[in-house]
Design an enzyme around this catalytic site. Sequence first.
Site, PDB file in Angstrom:
ATOM      1  N   SER A   1     -16.297 -37.920-148.258  1.00  0.00           N
ATOM      2  CA  SER A   1     -15.193 -38.509-149.158  1.00  0.00           C
ATOM      3  C   SER A   1     -14.021 -38.139-148.738  1.00  0.00           C
ATOM      4  O   SER A   1     -13.029 -38.993-148.679  1.00  0.00           O
ATOM      5  CB  SER A   1     -15.559 -38.879-150.424  1.00  0.00           C
TER       6      SER A   1
ATOM      7  N   HIS B   1     -20.286 -42.941-148.368  1.00  0.00           N
ATOM      8  CA  HIS B   1     -19.267 -43.464-147.290  1.00  0.00           C
ATOM      9  C   HIS B   1     -20.142 -43.510-146.309  1.00  0.00           C
ATOM     10  O   HIS B   1     -19.618 -43.562-144.766  1.00  0.00           O
ATOM     11  CB  HIS B   1     -18.288 -42.525-147.235  1.00  0.00           C
TER      12      HIS B   1
ATOM     13  N   LYS C   1     -18.698 -50.008-152.071  1.00  0.00           N
ATOM     14  CA  LYS C   1     -18.207 -49.667-150.768  1.00  0.00           C
ATOM     15  C   LYS C   1     -18.703 -50.864-149.784  1.00  0.00           C
ATOM     16  O   LYS C   1     -18.304 -52.013-149.841  1.00  0.00           O
ATOM     17  CB  LYS C   1     -18.320 -48.338-150.472  1.00  0.00           C
TER      18      LYS C   1
HETATM   19  N1  PMP Z   1     -20.248 -40.515-154.526  1.00  0.00           N
HETATM   20  C1  PMP Z   1     -19.126 -40.225-153.704  1.00  0.00           C
HETATM   21  C2  PMP Z   1     -19.328 -39.553-152.354  1.00  0.00           C
HETATM   22  C3  PMP Z   1     -17.974 -41.000-153.911  1.00  0.00           C
HETATM   23  O1  PMP Z   1     -17.204 -40.974-152.901  1.00  0.00           O
HETATM   24  C4  PMP Z   1     -17.774 -41.801-155.024  1.00  0.00           C
HETATM   25  C5  PMP Z   1     -16.662 -42.504-155.445  1.00  0.00           C
HETATM   26  N2  PMP Z   1     -16.028 -43.255-154.633  1.00  0.00           N
HETATM   27  C6  PMP Z   1     -18.941 -41.802-155.776  1.00  0.00           C
HETATM   28  C7  PMP Z   1     -20.176 -41.435-155.667  1.00  0.00           C
HETATM   29  C8  PMP Z   1     -18.862 -42.752-157.252  1.00  0.00           C
HETATM   30  O2  PMP Z   1     -19.081 -44.144-156.745  1.00  0.00           O
HETATM   31  P1  PMP Z   1     -18.347 -45.200-157.828  1.00  0.00           P
HETATM   32  O3  PMP Z   1     -16.977 -45.238-157.532  1.00  0.00           O
HETATM   33  O4  PMP Z   1     -18.865 -46.596-157.161  1.00  0.00           O
HETATM   34  O5  PMP Z   1     -18.645 -45.019-159.091  1.00  0.00           O
END
Ligand code: PMP
Length: 460
Positions: A243, A271, A303
């Site tokens: 990420s 991602h 996403k």
């Molecule tokens: N896993 C990863 C790799 C993330 O980047 C994120 C947040 N973008 C999450 C889990 C958590 O997801 P959410 O924002 O949908 O709660």
Amino acid sequence: MSSSKGAASNPAVEALLARARARRASANTNDATTSDAIEAAVPTAAPAPGDIPESSYLIEQFDTYQALKLQKVLADQAGLENPFFRMHESVASATSVIDGEEILNFATYNYADLNGHPAVAAAAIDAIRRYGVSASASRLVSGERPPHRALEQGLADFYGVDDAVVLVSGHATNVTTISTLLGPRDLIVHDRLIHNSIYEGARLSGAQRRAVAHNDWRAIDALLARERSRFEKVLIVVEGVYSMDGDIAPLDKLIEVKKKHKALLMVDEAHALGVLGRTGKGAAEHFGVDPKDVDIWMGTLSKTLSGCGGYIAGCFELVELMKLTAPGFVFSVGMPPGIAAASAKALEILQEEPERVSALQANGRLFVELAKAAGLDVGRSAGYSVVPIIVGGSALAARLSTALGKRGLNVQPITYPAVEEGEARLRFFVTSAHTSQQIKQAVQTVAETLAELKASHGDG
Ligand code: PMP
């Protein structure tokens, strides 16, 4: 945020700085483990009520709050504006509207441009009309709605595994899954750059935890050769696309390692779903491996699938265990039917229109190519959904984000402690909706603005 000139000579700031220095000094001299440190810090004899410091019961005096306050004062002093919490006045895709102006947007996970798609919105509205806005309790208690099962079956089919379960938060999905599956006799091995939600899940599980060098499958192999036999279960956790850096975990090698050491493998595809592989099926499709060789597929609905929440996909037994024992599922409300229906529709469109995946991939490649040609540092980015531009100091990254905002380009800075100091960056989320022209314009604007800021403020 306004600039507060002369704050350094302000006694309140001096006091904040002194507290921060004292905190740092005590942290540096303490090389014991966290729990030892807490034990040492807890006095054995109960203090008289009058001796309990305000920092123990007034939130505004908490060290953590004081640290935030200090950060804000220092940012104000440096003339930095707050780049976070910008108000968007439209669906955020390749463009958005901020302060009534259309801007070029690279700060939104709308990877396949499905958030705002009329059919996705219609599916949500239809489900809300039929089933209401809320699931109104845990699904064990308040029951299922058809969109729950449609989404879970859709995800399982997309991955080519037995079943899936969806939870209301992506972050909570990692926390509750890891802490449900692992316990104090187990070991969790994760990449050094793993997402906070995995780290938190590992902490909660009580398992031992080892962070390994980024993408170093050989280090995992060596670690397990030494230590596997000391533990019952071992879980290896990686991200499909990282990420913060936008590079890819070596899934083929990790599958070999996990088989060799009889460990479990979990891949967070937040991602990567809709991003990697010819048709967006993620890391398994990218590497051409059997999806069943990964024990736990995790991803987020926030996403590519333009909803909210997380999913776990894998064998029947994994999903059954989650549905009947994971606190984040059992004791938490079911996904709102409208969100489940929206994500199910998004998944359907993604499969009908794989050109969205190829457009995103072409855009990611183009972004990286142009940025490198302009002398920008994209770090390890493999050129998919996430492309960082590493600038160095946190202040420079914040200043650059603000300056770009004023030039009609919305992109967020990632600063210390989210990344190491000296590796602060702008993080671009590339979508299928960006045009080549928009990508060229963005790279050129960043290169020019960064050069101007470095000339006037240096690298810090
Ligand atoms: N896993 C990863 C790799 C993330 O980047 C994120 C947040 N973008 C999450 C889990 C958590 O997801 P959410 O924002 O949908 O709660």
